[in-house]
Enzyme design. Structure first.
Site, PDB file in Angstrom:
ATOM      1  N   CYS A 194       0.837  -1.198   0.000  1.00 36.42           N
ATOM      2  CA  CYS A 194       0.000   0.000   0.000  1.00 36.42           C
ATOM      3  C   CYS A 194       0.873   1.250   0.000  1.00 36.42           C
ATOM      4  O   CYS A 194       1.355   1.665   1.059  1.00 36.42           O
ATOM      5  CB  CYS A 194      -0.930   0.008   1.216  1.00 36.42           C
ATOM      6  N   CYS A 230      -0.365   4.160   2.363  1.00 33.50           N
ATOM      7  CA  CYS A 230      -0.165   3.997   3.801  1.00 33.50           C
ATOM      8  C   CYS A 230       1.317   4.064   4.170  1.00 33.50           C
ATOM      9  O   CYS A 230       1.706   4.762   5.105  1.00 33.50           O
ATOM     10  CB  CYS A 230      -0.728   2.649   4.254  1.00 33.50           C
ATOM     11  N   ASP A 231       2.141   3.312   3.453  1.00 34.71           N
ATOM     12  CA  ASP A 231       3.520   3.114   3.865  1.00 34.71           C
ATOM     13  C   ASP A 231       4.518   4.034   3.171  1.00 34.71           C
ATOM     14  O   ASP A 231       5.674   4.132   3.598  1.00 34.71           O
ATOM     15  CB  ASP A 231       3.924   1.650   3.613  1.00 34.71           C
TER      16      ASP A 231
END
Length: 526
Positions: free
Chosen positions: A353, A356-357
């Protein structure tokens, strides 16, 4: 920190406080600490039931806790909870202040009955303010801490506390740690990572939950229509079935499925743009409008036809559900590279992701695997954060839309390698330091030094548990006809787990409705 509009909304919400609370800040001389002091003061100005203290002695600075007056704070924010996390702040204020959380009554009782684990009841969640999955985990642990004095929780902004991120080797968010006590740095151990719902966390903390759950499920009785899977297809199927007045149930591992991990949605007709979690919340609300038995956190294990013509679904916890008809809508998951090192370094440099990361790789070198729309979009997004992006595509050309390719090639810190087969993820035992790939034109194996790898190579249907039971395609998809019939009478399927040619949210919903109508037709003909 807060504009006039947000302050006015905050004043309205804080009227719901049932008892006084205090914000206790632990500060230093940084600019972020000054911002935090301003934030807590502005919150206090919105309600005479909120007071501020600036003499906190928490190890992580800057941070602040929310406490019922006279008690030690069990809900804490190490970082400025803005962006996606502002809702976590608001709910933390309300729940510590006595306003009841919007949680099922049986879940609240389960939380209140939890005993603190032997290795400590303090949890810390490392987050990124750009992560749309992190707030669910933060809010879940905050709710537990607000309801049960044996637990406490700290949200830690990974961007603000980079040394801690490096020390704990956090390469993905949200990552949850369990500490022996509330003093950060004392005997922390990993509790879990990735998106987790409140129910999932409570089930993990409650060691006897699975057995109790199985007993409840076995007592459910027979369904007319049972949907296995709670994504867009499953939600649509359930609503259409319930509207027919038949007994309907959904057994799902997590309501919303893959859509929960989708950030931007701009092709859902009639909705110009939305985000996956928002769409899932709307789906869940719509489902709750009907008499539908939603059984969350339930993973299917087996399917069989009974002698009386009914169909039985066995769940991982040993429970068995029986129904006259079944609709399978188990969706799909991220496809993995299946190369040495991928599993070993998942969440240690291998990620799925970028939204997100991505912020955890600021100033670093990363790779994106996959040249379709998802891969190219990921590379474009990451290019604005990281030092350098190298995109690897197996084919001799990118498959992404032309407009995305044009944008990609315009970026100065992006490199594209075509005709490349990833062969290995290289690491030092704790984190990724490179990637090996084979040039398919020359068969030469080459290596690229980098710190992160984002895999964006499509989806795999969640149908492993059905092998040998139903007819599956060579890709593992459930073979269905134009009405959603499978190879087993009384069993239908819809969505990304089937041979339906296009994997889109709007198509999955339509296929779910289609399968539900076919199931009802089967019922009345029986």
């Amino acid at each position: 920190m807060l504009d006039a509009n947000i302050k006015q909304q905050l004043k309205t919400y804080l009227q719901m406080l049932r008892h006084p609370i205090e914000l206790v800040a632990s500060l230093d001389n940084s600019d972020k600490a000054r911002d935090m002091e301003q934030l807590v003061q502005e919150i206090a100005e919105c309600s005479d039931r909120v007071s501020v203290r600036l003499d906190g002695d928490y190890n992580l600075r800057p941070s602040f806790s929310i406490a019922k007056q006279g008690e030690e704070g069990r809900v804490r924010f190490a970082g400025l909870p803005m962006g996606h996390e502002f809702t976590s702040l608001l709910l933390g204020l309300l729940h510590v202040g006595g306003h009841p959380p919007k949680v099922e009554a049986d879940v609240i009782e389960q939380i209140k009955g939890l005993e603190a684990p032997a290795n400590g009841g303090h949890f810390e969640t490392v987050i990124s303010l750009s992560c749309h999955n992190c707030p669910d985990v933060v809010q879940a642990f905050n709710t537990i801490a607000a309801l049960n004095p044996a637990f406490s929780h700290t949200m830690i902004d990974g961007g603000m506390f980079q040394p801690l991120v490096e020390q704990r080797k956090v390469m993905a968010v949200p990552t949850v740690f369990q500490a022996s006590n509330s003093a950060t740095g004392n005997s922390t151990e990993s509790f879990g990572s990735g998106r987790m719902t409140l129910e999932e966390i409570v089930a993990k903390l409650d060691t006897g939950a699975a057995q109790k759950d199985a007993a409840k499920l076995n007592a459910k009785g027979e369904f007319d229509v049972l949907i296995v899977g709670g994504g867009p297809a499953g939600a649509a199927a359930a609503i259409y079935a319930a509207r027919k007045g038949v007994k309907t149930g959904i057994a799902t591992e997590r309501f919303g499925g893959q859509v929960l991990d989708t950030l931007g949605i701009e092709n859902f007709i009639s909705v110009k743009e939305t985000e996956g979690p928002k769409l899932v919340a709307a789906l869940e609300q719509h489902v709750k409008e009907y008499d539908i038995d939603v059984m969350n956190l339930q993973r299917a294990k087996g399917l069989q036809k009974l002698a009386d013509g009914k169909v039985e679904v066995e769940l991982e916890n040993g429970a068995k559900l029986t129904s006259k008809t079944i609709i399978l809508s188990t969706g799909a998951r991220w496809r993995e590279m299946n190369v040495p090192g991928e599993a070993e370094y998942r969440n240690k440099g291998v990620a799925y992701c970028p939204h997100c990361d991505g912020p955890l790789y600021k100033g670093k070198r990363v790779a994106v695997i996959g040249g379709g729309n998802s891969g190219v979009e990921a590379a474009i997004d990451l290019a604005g954060i990281v030092k350098e992006v190298t995109l690897f595509e197996f084919d001799t050309k990118l498959k992404a839309d032309a407009v995305l390719q044009k944008k990609l090639y315009s970026l100065p810190n992006v490199k594209v390698i075509l005709n490349a087969l990833t062969t290995e993820v290289n690491g030092d035992g704790t984190k990724v330091y490179g990637l090996s790939y084979k040039d398919r034109a020359t068969d030469e194996v080459k290596q690229v030094e980098l710190e992160g790898i984002f895999v964006q190579i499509g989806l795999l249907p969640n149908t492993d548990w059905l092998k040998g039971t139903l007819e599956l395609s060579k890709h593992g998809e459930i073979v269905v006809d134009h009405k959603g019939h499978t190879s087993m009478e009384g069993v239908f399927a819809a969505g990304d787990c089937t041979t339906a040619p296009y994997k889109q949210i709007i198509i999955a919903m339509g296929e779910g409705a289609n399968a539900s109508l076919a199931a009802f037709d089967h019922l009345i003909r029986q």
